[in-house]
Scaffold this motif. Sequence first.
Motif, mmCIF file in Angstrom:
data_model
loop_
_atom_site.group_PDB
_atom_site.id
_atom_site.type_symbol
_atom_site.label_atom_id
_atom_site.label_comp_id
_atom_site.label_asym_id
_atom_site.label_seq_id
_atom_site.Cartn_x
_atom_site.Cartn_y
_atom_site.Cartn_z
ATOM 1 N N ASN A 45 0.778 -1.046 -0.330
ATOM 2 C CA ASN A 45 -0.239 -0.200 -0.386
ATOM 3 C C ASN A 45 0.674 0.825 0.012
ATOM 4 O O ASN A 45 1.746 1.380 0.456
ATOM 5 C CB ASN A 45 -1.040 -0.123 1.141
ATOM 6 N N PRO A 46 0.564 1.999 -0.653
ATOM 7 C CA PRO A 46 1.392 3.549 -0.481
ATOM 8 C C PRO A 46 1.428 4.116 0.334
ATOM 9 O O PRO A 46 0.145 4.240 1.056
ATOM 10 C CB PRO A 46 1.023 3.773 -1.904
ATOM 11 N N GLY A 47 2.476 4.458 0.638
ATOM 12 C CA GLY A 47 2.548 5.600 1.946
ATOM 13 C C GLY A 47 2.419 7.126 2.075
ATOM 14 O O GLY A 47 1.741 7.616 1.033
ATOM 15 N N LYS A 48 2.110 7.602 3.057
ATOM 16 C CA LYS A 48 2.414 8.927 3.065
ATOM 17 C C LYS A 48 2.731 9.611 1.820
ATOM 18 O O LYS A 48 4.031 9.598 2.012
ATOM 19 C CB LYS A 48 1.628 9.431 4.521
ATOM 20 N N THR A 49 2.736 10.846 1.090
ATOM 21 C CA THR A 49 3.447 11.549 0.165
ATOM 22 C C THR A 49 4.357 12.497 1.141
ATOM 23 O O THR A 49 4.006 13.063 1.020
ATOM 24 C CB THR A 49 2.968 11.730 -1.238
ATOM 25 N N LEU A 50 5.570 12.443 1.211
ATOM 26 C CA LEU A 50 5.298 14.045 2.517
ATOM 27 C C LEU A 50 5.945 15.719 1.604
ATOM 28 O O LEU A 50 6.352 15.181 0.109
ATOM 29 C CB LEU A 50 7.568 13.516 2.066
ATOM 30 N N THR A 51 5.636 16.296 1.736
ATOM 31 C CA THR A 51 6.327 17.422 0.859
ATOM 32 C C THR A 51 7.384 17.390 0.622
ATOM 33 O O THR A 51 8.528 17.236 1.738
ATOM 34 C CB THR A 51 5.223 18.256 1.921
ATOM 35 N N MET A 52 8.138 18.531 0.138
ATOM 36 C CA MET A 52 9.871 18.874 0.230
ATOM 37 C C MET A 52 9.938 19.851 1.264
ATOM 38 O O MET A 52 11.274 19.175 1.449
ATOM 39 C CB MET A 52 9.847 20.109 -0.452
ATOM 40 N N ASP A 53 9.002 20.548 1.788
ATOM 41 C CA ASP A 53 9.466 21.320 2.930
ATOM 42 C C ASP A 53 9.517 19.580 4.481
ATOM 43 O O ASP A 53 10.423 20.066 5.503
ATOM 44 C CB ASP A 53 8.287 22.115 3.810
ATOM 45 N N GLU A 54 9.005 18.678 4.559
ATOM 46 C CA GLU A 54 9.035 17.309 4.985
ATOM 47 C C GLU A 54 9.888 16.921 5.218
ATOM 48 O O GLU A 54 10.870 16.945 5.827
ATOM 49 C CB GLU A 54 8.078 16.738 5.337
ATOM 50 N N ILE A 55 10.946 16.307 3.586
ATOM 51 C CA ILE A 55 12.274 15.861 3.500
ATOM 52 C C ILE A 55 12.920 17.220 3.671
ATOM 53 O O ILE A 55 14.000 16.557 4.401
ATOM 54 C CB ILE A 55 11.737 15.977 1.203
ATOM 55 N N VAL A 56 13.176 18.356 3.506
ATOM 56 C CA VAL A 56 14.325 19.346 4.182
ATOM 57 C C VAL A 56 14.433 19.222 5.930
ATOM 58 O O VAL A 56 15.258 18.983 6.123
ATOM 59 C CB VAL A 56 14.046 20.583 3.510
ATOM 60 N N GLN A 57 12.987 19.434 6.213
ATOM 61 C CA GLN A 57 14.019 19.292 7.944
ATOM 62 C C GLN A 57 14.164 17.622 8.240
ATOM 63 O O GLN A 57 15.162 17.757 9.109
ATOM 64 C CB GLN A 57 11.997 19.948 8.459
ATOM 65 N N GLU A 58 13.392 16.672 7.862
ATOM 66 C CA GLU A 58 14.515 15.328 7.646
ATOM 67 C C GLU A 58 15.680 15.301 7.533
ATOM 68 O O GLU A 58 16.237 14.959 8.373
ATOM 69 C CB GLU A 58 13.250 14.539 7.468
ATOM 70 N N SER A 59 15.985 15.676 6.502
ATOM 71 C CA SER A 59 17.563 15.735 5.779
ATOM 72 C C SER A 59 18.436 16.427 6.692
ATOM 73 O O SER A 59 19.090 16.141 7.325
ATOM 74 C CB SER A 59 17.937 16.756 4.431
ATOM 75 N N ARG A 60 18.240 18.046 6.989
ATOM 76 C CA ARG A 60 19.038 18.318 8.597
ATOM 77 C C ARG A 60 18.624 17.683 9.530
ATOM 78 O O ARG A 60 19.415 18.195 10.502
ATOM 79 C CB ARG A 60 17.616 20.245 8.546
ATOM 80 N N ALA A 61 17.329 17.336 10.121
ATOM 81 C CA ALA A 61 17.597 16.532 11.763
ATOM 82 C C ALA A 61 18.520 15.244 11.106
ATOM 83 O O ALA A 61 19.186 15.144 12.331
ATOM 84 C CB ALA A 61 15.902 16.156 11.862
ATOM 85 N N VAL A 62 18.688 14.429 10.540
ATOM 86 C CA VAL A 62 19.824 13.606 10.203
ATOM 87 C C VAL A 62 21.003 13.966 10.094
ATOM 88 O O VAL A 62 21.806 13.402 11.053
ATOM 89 C CB VAL A 62 19.891 13.384 8.497
ATOM 90 N N ARG A 63 21.406 15.131 9.565
ATOM 91 C CA ARG A 63 22.656 15.790 9.119
ATOM 92 C C ARG A 63 23.093 16.026 10.484
ATOM 93 O O ARG A 63 24.203 16.645 11.109
ATOM 94 C CB ARG A 63 22.574 17.035 8.085
ATOM 95 N N SER A 64 22.125 16.452 11.511
ATOM 96 C CA SER A 64 22.350 17.562 13.102
ATOM 97 C C SER A 64 22.361 16.534 13.538
ATOM 98 O O SER A 64 23.861 16.104 14.814
ATOM 99 C CB SER A 64 21.668 18.049 13.192
ATOM 100 N N ALA A 65 22.029 14.990 13.224
ATOM 101 C CA ALA A 65 22.548 14.264 14.550
ATOM 102 C C ALA A 65 23.681 13.366 14.292
ATOM 103 O O ALA A 65 24.181 12.665 15.011
ATOM 104 C CB ALA A 65 21.016 13.125 14.679
ATOM 105 N N LYS A 66 23.980 13.984 13.270
ATOM 106 C CA LYS A 66 25.847 12.686 12.493
ATOM 107 C C LYS A 66 26.774 13.450 13.159
ATOM 108 O O LYS A 66 27.329 14.884 12.947
ATOM 109 C CB LYS A 66 25.722 12.767 11.581
ATOM 110 N N PRO A 67 27.632 12.689 13.614
ATOM 111 C CA PRO A 67 29.334 13.403 13.834
ATOM 112 C C PRO A 67 29.756 13.870 12.508
ATOM 113 O O PRO A 67 30.274 12.571 12.029
ATOM 114 C CB PRO A 67 29.826 12.423 14.829
ATOM 115 N N GLN A 68 30.610 14.343 13.154
ATOM 116 C CA GLN A 68 31.163 15.143 11.636
ATOM 117 C C GLN A 68 32.460 15.197 12.363
ATOM 118 O O GLN A 68 33.155 15.340 12.329
ATOM 119 C CB GLN A 68 30.634 16.058 10.808
#
Length: 68
Positions: A45-68
């Motif tokens: 079953n297809p899931g919820k389609t994310l908006t561009m804002d949600e994708i950007v927010q999730e990407s930023r959250a992942v990047r900030s959680a990763k130690p660099q």
Amino acid sequence: MDTFLIKVPENKTSLVKKLLKELGVTVTRESNAIALAKEINNSINPGKTLTMDEIVQESRAVRSAKPQ
């Protein structure tokens, strides 16, 4: 050449195959692997389609959680 998939009740299979062969139709059987793949694809079953804002927010959250 065209390919058609015909679902026939089990008790009518031999009769339908005979009639189709008399009409010059080539009858092939679907492999178990293809049948399983189709069954799995139909059950997804297809899931919820994310908006561009949600994708950007999730990407930023992942990047900030990763130690660099």
